[in-house]
Design a protein around this motif. Structure first.
Motif: not given
Length: 307
Positions: A102, A105-106, A109, A168
């Motif tokens: 996670n 991803l945070y 991206i 998200y």
């Protein structure tokens, strides 16, 4: 009749005028040595202050639960680093790996999208003329002065209205707004992208979007990576935003997950080793990012400082 004889003085016989020293006085060897010693001493103190917590974390991650409390902070015990890593990665069906993914991803991206938006905005502020340009840029600079903690409650209310709380998007969308990145992008655009090159591209028939993508963006690569690293670090360390927006542990970033583990250490002391080893693993992506991309951000920071 007397004859006057004219005596000419030789250049050696002329009195030499004393010249006053001009410019700055020469530095003595003792003064140079003293200044270097002071500077090096301050650098050593700063390095010690910076590396001491990392050293303690690295040593503590190699200890088991008994040695963690039975030995001093910087003393080695039995080597259990691999066992601690295995325990962290397999605890609760590998929830730590989910938190780590996670965070990737945070941070990756979200930071890439935010940096692209900042570079495009700073490029536009630099190369285009439009109405109220400087007033809008002043508004962007005003956003730099606002602490992120102050706007967390309004952002939470907006996210509630948009229905993205506990998703998200609750962390990805706010990461797109980076006023300081816009300011840096404008500075880099002024220093890296000459207007003559853009004019030549327009004369050749290139549109504005193509000119930015094929000419402006490659020239801004050092600035892009510098802004990306700033944004990546801020996103990786974004604890308060995740604490406000998320309540599902499957969506936690790694720092919030470690905080939850640390909150139960008083009742379950065995979580101490999990928190310490997990913290060590969480530092690795930041170190890797700065080491792998150092040639970009170092040149970028130098250019920004000169500008």
């Amino acid at each position: 009749m007397t004859t006057l004889t004219q005596h000419t003085e030789s250049p050696a016989a002329r009195p030499t005028a004393t010249r006053r020293p001009t410019g700055k006085p020469r530095r003595t060897a003792a003064g140079t040595l003293l200044s270097r010693g002071v500077v090096n001493g301050l650098l050593l103190v700063a390095a010690f202050y910076t590396l001491m917590p990392i050293s303690w974390l690295l040593i503590a991650a190699t200890k088991n639960h008994r040695d963690l409390f039975a030995t001093s902070g910087f003393a080695f015990g039995d080597f259990h680093l691999l066992a601690n890593l295995e325990r962290v990665l397999t605890y609760h069906d590998g929830i730590y790996l989910r938190w780590f993914g996670n965070s990737i991803l945070y941070s990756v991206i979200g930071s890439a999208a935010s940096t692209l938006l900042c570079v495009a905005t700073g490029y536009a502020f630099d190369k285009y003329e439009f109405r109220a340009k400087e007033k809008l840029f002043g508004l962007v600079l005003g956003g730099v002065l606002v602490p992120t903690t102050v706007i967390q409650l309004p952002m939470y209310l907006l996210a509630t209205k948009a229905g993205v709380v506990n998703t998200y998007w609750a962390l990805l969308l706010p990461a797109l707004v980076n006023p300081f990145g816009v300011y840096l992008a404008r500075v880099f655009s002024e220093g890296y992208v000459p207007g003559e090159v853009l004019e030549a591209a327009r004369v050749d028939g290139a549109g504005e979007l193509r000119t930015f993508a094929r000419i402006g963006l490659p020239m801004l690569a050092p600035g892009f990576m510098t802004i990306f690293l700033f944004s990546f670090t801020a996103s990786w360390n974004n604890f308060f935003g995740a604490l406000v927006m998320l309540n599902d542990e499957q969506l936690y970033p790694v720092n919030l997950g470690l905080f939850m583990w640390n909150s139960v250490t008083q009742q379950q002391p065995e979580f101490y080793s999990l928190v310490i080893t997990g913290s060590l693993v969480a530092v690795v992506p930041l170190v890797a990012a700065f080491v792998c991309l150092q040639r970009f951000w170092r040149s970028g920071l130098t250019a920004g400082a000169v500008k």
